[in-house]
Design an enzyme around this catalytic site. Structure first.
Site, PDB file in Angstrom:
ATOM      1  N   LYS A   1      38.702 -19.593 -26.629  1.00  0.00           N
ATOM      2  CA  LYS A   1      38.578 -20.109 -25.838  1.00  0.00           C
ATOM      3  C   LYS A   1      38.358 -22.100 -26.271  1.00  0.00           C
ATOM      4  O   LYS A   1      37.848 -23.182 -25.529  1.00  0.00           O
ATOM      5  CB  LYS A   1      36.583 -19.711 -24.974  1.00  0.00           C
ATOM      6  CG  LYS A   1      37.324 -18.400 -24.494  1.00  0.00           C
ATOM      7  CD  LYS A   1      35.825 -18.062 -23.732  1.00  0.00           C
ATOM      8  CE  LYS A   1      35.372 -17.183 -24.922  1.00  0.00           C
ATOM      9  NZ  LYS A   1      35.899 -16.542 -25.697  1.00  0.00           N
TER      10      LYS A   1
ATOM     11  N   GLY B   1      29.748 -18.366 -29.497  1.00  0.00           N
ATOM     12  CA  GLY B   1      30.669 -18.656 -31.106  1.00  0.00           C
ATOM     13  C   GLY B   1      31.819 -19.418 -30.907  1.00  0.00           C
ATOM     14  O   GLY B   1      32.752 -19.224 -30.623  1.00  0.00           O
ATOM     15  N   HIS B   2      31.812 -20.921 -30.014  1.00  0.00           N
ATOM     16  CA  HIS B   2      33.056 -21.591 -29.905  1.00  0.00           C
ATOM     17  C   HIS B   2      33.448 -22.345 -30.958  1.00  0.00           C
ATOM     18  O   HIS B   2      32.379 -23.506 -31.865  1.00  0.00           O
ATOM     19  CB  HIS B   2      32.460 -22.346 -28.748  1.00  0.00           C
ATOM     20  CG  HIS B   2      33.112 -21.140 -27.371  1.00  0.00           C
ATOM     21  ND1 HIS B   2      32.834 -21.451 -26.114  1.00  0.00           N
ATOM     22  CD2 HIS B   2      32.356 -20.109 -27.311  1.00  0.00           C
ATOM     23  CE1 HIS B   2      32.160 -20.692 -25.163  1.00  0.00           C
ATOM     24  NE2 HIS B   2      32.419 -19.016 -26.118  1.00  0.00           N
TER      25      HIS B   2
ATOM     26  N   GLN C   1      31.708 -15.819 -23.813  1.00  0.00           N
ATOM     27  CA  GLN C   1      32.489 -14.379 -23.226  1.00  0.00           C
ATOM     28  C   GLN C   1      33.473 -13.829 -23.250  1.00  0.00           C
ATOM     29  O   GLN C   1      34.304 -14.490 -23.579  1.00  0.00           O
ATOM     30  CB  GLN C   1      31.464 -13.093 -22.987  1.00  0.00           C
ATOM     31  CG  GLN C   1      29.783 -12.629 -23.486  1.00  0.00           C
ATOM     32  CD  GLN C   1      28.968 -14.476 -23.517  1.00  0.00           C
ATOM     33  OE1 GLN C   1      28.421 -15.018 -22.870  1.00  0.00           O
ATOM     34  NE2 GLN C   1      28.900 -15.298 -24.704  1.00  0.00           N
TER      35      GLN C   1
ATOM     36  N   ASP D   1      35.941 -14.033 -27.803  1.00  0.00           N
ATOM     37  CA  ASP D   1      36.392 -14.720 -29.594  1.00  0.00           C
ATOM     38  C   ASP D   1      37.884 -14.807 -29.401  1.00  0.00           C
ATOM     39  O   ASP D   1      38.498 -14.763 -30.194  1.00  0.00           O
ATOM     40  CB  ASP D   1      36.042 -13.968 -30.309  1.00  0.00           C
ATOM     41  CG  ASP D   1      34.361 -13.987 -30.716  1.00  0.00           C
ATOM     42  OD1 ASP D   1      33.764 -14.556 -30.669  1.00  0.00           O
ATOM     43  OD2 ASP D   1      33.771 -12.499 -31.083  1.00  0.00           O
TER      44      ASP D   1
HETATM   45  P1  GDP Z   1      35.521 -18.396 -28.594  1.00  0.00           P
HETATM   46  O1  GDP Z   1      34.082 -17.901 -28.647  1.00  0.00           O
HETATM   47  O2  GDP Z   1      36.410 -18.059 -27.867  1.00  0.00           O
HETATM   48  O3  GDP Z   1      36.214 -19.470 -27.776  1.00  0.00           O
HETATM   49  O4  GDP Z   1      36.612 -18.122 -29.953  1.00  0.00           O
HETATM   50  P2  GDP Z   1      35.453 -17.611 -31.786  1.00  0.00           P
HETATM   51  O5  GDP Z   1      35.642 -19.549 -31.901  1.00  0.00           O
HETATM   52  O6  GDP Z   1      34.679 -17.543 -31.541  1.00  0.00           O
HETATM   53  O7  GDP Z   1      36.893 -17.564 -32.511  1.00  0.00           O
HETATM   54  C1  GDP Z   1      38.264 -17.850 -32.694  1.00  0.00           C
HETATM   55  C2  GDP Z   1      38.535 -17.949 -34.325  1.00  0.00           C
HETATM   56  O8  GDP Z   1      40.367 -18.103 -34.743  1.00  0.00           O
HETATM   57  C3  GDP Z   1      38.023 -19.099 -34.867  1.00  0.00           C
HETATM   58  O9  GDP Z   1      37.688 -19.250 -35.774  1.00  0.00           O
HETATM   59  C4  GDP Z   1      38.955 -20.385 -34.447  1.00  0.00           C
HETATM   60  O10 GDP Z   1      39.128 -20.953 -35.348  1.00  0.00           O
HETATM   61  C5  GDP Z   1      40.176 -19.709 -34.733  1.00  0.00           C
HETATM   62  N1  GDP Z   1      41.113 -20.001 -34.093  1.00  0.00           N
HETATM   63  C6  GDP Z   1      41.658 -19.889 -32.319  1.00  0.00           C
HETATM   64  N2  GDP Z   1      42.841 -19.953 -32.486  1.00  0.00           N
HETATM   65  C7  GDP Z   1      43.536 -19.778 -33.653  1.00  0.00           C
HETATM   66  C8  GDP Z   1      44.824 -19.589 -33.885  1.00  0.00           C
HETATM   67  O11 GDP Z   1      46.363 -19.702 -33.267  1.00  0.00           O
HETATM   68  N3  GDP Z   1      44.531 -19.158 -34.630  1.00  0.00           N
HETATM   69  C9  GDP Z   1      44.520 -19.007 -36.131  1.00  0.00           C
HETATM   70  N4  GDP Z   1      44.919 -18.859 -37.295  1.00  0.00           N
HETATM   71  N5  GDP Z   1      43.065 -19.011 -36.114  1.00  0.00           N
HETATM   72  C10 GDP Z   1      42.989 -19.657 -34.282  1.00  0.00           C
HETATM   73  P1  IMO Z   2      31.693 -15.541 -27.354  1.00  0.00           P
HETATM   74  O1  IMO Z   2      31.709 -17.053 -26.166  1.00  0.00           O
HETATM   75  C1  IMO Z   2      32.205 -12.314 -28.737  1.00  0.00           C
HETATM   76  C2  IMO Z   2      29.292  -9.061 -27.235  1.00  0.00           C
HETATM   77  C3  IMO Z   2      28.070  -8.467 -28.130  1.00  0.00           C
HETATM   78  C4  IMO Z   2      27.306  -7.082 -27.975  1.00  0.00           C
HETATM   79  C5  IMO Z   2      27.592  -7.969 -26.553  1.00  0.00           C
HETATM   80  C6  IMO Z   2      25.727  -7.772 -25.597  1.00  0.00           C
HETATM   81  O2  IMO Z   2      32.153 -16.149 -28.558  1.00  0.00           O
HETATM   82  O3  IMO Z   2      33.731 -15.122 -27.183  1.00  0.00           O
HETATM   83  P2  IMO Z   2      24.238 -10.231 -25.910  1.00  0.00           P
HETATM   84  O4  IMO Z   2      24.118 -10.670 -27.182  1.00  0.00           O
HETATM   85  O5  IMO Z   2      25.325 -11.097 -25.562  1.00  0.00           O
HETATM   86  O6  IMO Z   2      23.339  -8.974 -25.032  1.00  0.00           O
HETATM   87  O7  IMO Z   2      25.827  -9.135 -26.577  1.00  0.00           O
HETATM   88  O8  IMO Z   2      28.153  -8.658 -26.352  1.00  0.00           O
HETATM   89  N1  IMO Z   2      28.601 -10.915 -26.709  1.00  0.00           N
HETATM   90  C7  IMO Z   2      30.266 -11.233 -27.835  1.00  0.00           C
HETATM   91  N2  IMO Z   2      31.588 -11.328 -28.226  1.00  0.00           N
HETATM   92  N3  IMO Z   2      31.737 -13.530 -28.086  1.00  0.00           N
HETATM   93  C8  IMO Z   2      31.234 -12.879 -27.549  1.00  0.00           C
HETATM   94  O9  IMO Z   2      30.863 -14.475 -26.889  1.00  0.00           O
HETATM   95  C9  IMO Z   2      29.593 -12.475 -26.954  1.00  0.00           C
HETATM   96  N4  IMO Z   2      29.252 -12.567 -26.941  1.00  0.00           N
HETATM   97  C10 IMO Z   2      27.970 -11.576 -26.717  1.00  0.00           C
HETATM   98  O10 IMO Z   2      28.332  -8.503 -29.284  1.00  0.00           O
HETATM   99  O11 IMO Z   2      28.259  -6.632 -27.860  1.00  0.00           O
HETATM  100 MG    MG Z   3      33.458 -16.715 -30.055  1.00  0.00          MG
END
Ligand code: GDP
Ligand code: IMO
Ligand code: MG
Length: 449
Positions: free
Chosen positions: A36, A60-61, A248, A33
């Site tokens: 990416k 979840g991207h 991840q 999270d």
């Molecule tokens: P990922 O799994 O690495 O793709 O990240 P996620 O999408 O799960 O979580 C990142 C969250 O931060 C999302 O809600 C993005 O829209 C948000 N986000 C990404 N870059 C920025 C930033 O520079 N500032 C803020 N405020 N939000 C951001």
């Molecule tokens: P993105 O790509 C954050 C965490 C789960 C748990 C552990 C194992 O959005 O960054 P799993 O379901 O993979 O067997 O769970 O890994 N986890 C993540 N945490 N971002 C993710 O993906 C994750 N995918 C799995 O919360 O701790």
């Molecule tokens: Mg994510």
């Protein structure tokens, strides 16, 4: 075309012909999270192919795309489809290292199609990718009811990778032959039913219902399935540029993360080669995405976690709730012990810092430079969960910049204290800071030259 090196360091090793980077890997440097999705979407403008190499719908991207002609910007959360899908010229690949949940995939394809995003002809799925079955999800959630909870996403990831390495898994290619699919499914379901009944005292699965569901899926998936390793290698020979999208984060890697509180795949850069079937000799750039503070979802050690008001503020200002499960993310300060380790294990050459804007209102910002373990200073990251639980973070404090950065469009226009924070990250990690993100939208991305 001149070779990129004057001689081959090893006999018979193919050296890339590219003058520009052929394969760039994007990895999460923390516990996932990091943002990416946003960074991959941003970089997709300059590449031909974006390929996911591991994980499944546990990811979840989030990507926000600008609205057309006065419309509002739209937010998408991608679980399986690579984050390059919003750029028309990009072909998206789901590699052999991914575990594919047909239900999640079809839901995602439908949602994107409804939103006017063309998928047909732009998505390729590896025939060698393993399928997530209903019993994988059932086993995942049943196991999580036990005493040693990982806090998984419940998407069946662990059980699917167990079957892959047990060599009993069902792959996308198996969908193409009805007889093979039926035989393999029957064997698997028989075994899983025993497990469900005898060990978990849980309901048995209906073999016929699962067979017909997956045969239906075969009809829809057929057009996307191919030998993606061959496609990627042929594309490299044609000098196409590939972006390998990790899911991840490094600290969730099954080998290098905080085991057992990890996922079941290899999010680190090494996973990109096996997960896509491309040679390491083609990789020439590794970008680490680092959130300006730390978060973690699920269980496991987190030395800089803040169980106080500051942690709550990071969560609410940063909107730190899981993109896949909606769970509140645990929040804390940046941790350089784990980051130095992450840079080393991944070979990170460039860093994209995200969510800098979330720190805008803090008077002071702390970073952990070292740990203390039983009164002794340690600078190496212990991946053993027990040891990591016992460490105490040692902090250094930065002055906050107390001004809004989300509207800044050039790195040099950032407040001096923000630049100091960013540059210290580069120094502490001895790595270049390449990009700084000050908001979730594409235009909120600053290049640091
Ligand atoms: P990922 O799994 O690495 O793709 O990240 P996620 O999408 O799960 O979580 C990142 C969250 O931060 C999302 O809600 C993005 O829209 C948000 N986000 C990404 N870059 C920025 C930033 O520079 N500032 C803020 N405020 N939000 C951001
Ligand atoms: P993105 O790509 C954050 C965490 C789960 C748990 C552990 C194992 O959005 O960054 P799993 O379901 O993979 O067997 O769970 O890994 N986890 C993540 N945490 N971002 C993710 O993906 C994750 N995918 C799995 O919360 O701790
Ligand atoms: Mg994510």
């Amino acid at each position: 075309m001149a070779l990129s090196a004057p001689f081959s360091p090893l006999p018979n090793v193919r050296i890339s012909n590219h003058n520009v980077m052929p394969v760039q890997i994007i990895v999460g440097a923390q516990w996932g999270d990091e943002g990416k999705g946003k960074i991959v979407d941003h970089l997709s403008e300059d590449v031909d192919i974006v390929a996911r190499y591991q994980g499944g719908a546990n990811a979840g991207h989030t990507v926000i795309i600008p609205g057309k002609r006065g419309e509002n910007a739209r937010q998408f959360v991608l679980h399986l489809i690579p984050s390059g899908i919003f750029h028309k010229h990009v072909t998206c690949v789901i590699g052999n290292g991914v575990v594919l949940d047909p239900v999640a995939l079809m839901t995602e394809i439908d949602a994107l199609t409804k939103a006017g995003i063309k998928i047909h002809g732009r998505l390729l799925i590896s025939h060698n990718a393993h399928l997530i079955m209903p019993y994988h999800k059932a086993l995942d959630s049943i196991r999580e009811k036990g005493s040693q909870k990982i806090g998984t996403t419940g998407r069946g990831i662990g059980p699917a990778y167990i079957d892959k390495y047990m060599r009993t898994g069902i792959r996308v290619v198996d969908l193409l032959d009805r007889d093979i699919l039926c035989t393999k499914l029957k064997q698997n379901i028989q075994e899983k039913n025993e497990l469900l009944k005898q060990i978990y005292h849980s309901e048995e699965l209906d073999v016929d219902a699962i067979i017909s569901e997956y045969q239906e899926f075969d009809k829809t998936i057929d057009e996307y399935v191919t030998d993606t390793s061959k496609y990627l290698n042929e594309s490299l020979a044609k000098k196409k540029m590939i972006l390998a999208e990790g899911a991840q984060g490094a600290l969730l890697d099954v080998d290098h993360g905080t085991y057992p509180y990890v996922t079941s795949s290899s999010p680190t850069s090494g996973g990109a080669c096996t997960g896509l079937g491309i040679p390491p000799t083609e990789i020439n750039s590794i970008v680490g995405v680092v959130k300006a503070y730390s978060t973690r979802v699920g269980n496991g050690p987190f030395p800089t976690e803040l169980n106080d008001k500051t942690g709550e503020t990071l969560r609410s200002v940063g909107g730190e709730f899981g993109a896949t499960t909606g769970r509140p993310r645990r929040c804390g300060w940046l941790d350089f012990v784990s980051l130095r380790y992450s840079v080393q294990v991944n070979g990170i050459q460039k860093i994209a810092i995200t969510k800098l804007d979330v720190l805008d209102d803090f008077d002071e910002i702390s970073v952990c430079t070292n740990y203390e373990l039983r009164g002794k200073k340690i600078s190496n990251f212990p991946t053993d969960a027990g040891t990591l639980e016992a460490v105490r973070p040692v902090y250094k404090t930065f002055k906050g910049w107390k001004s809004k950065t989300s509207g800044v469009r050039r790195y040099n226009d950032l407040p001096a204290a923000a630049k100091k924070y960013i540059e210290s990250i580069g120094q502490l990690l001895q790595t270049n800071i390449w990009m700084v993100s000050v908001g979730p939208r594409r235009d909120q991305t600053l290049l640091r030259r």
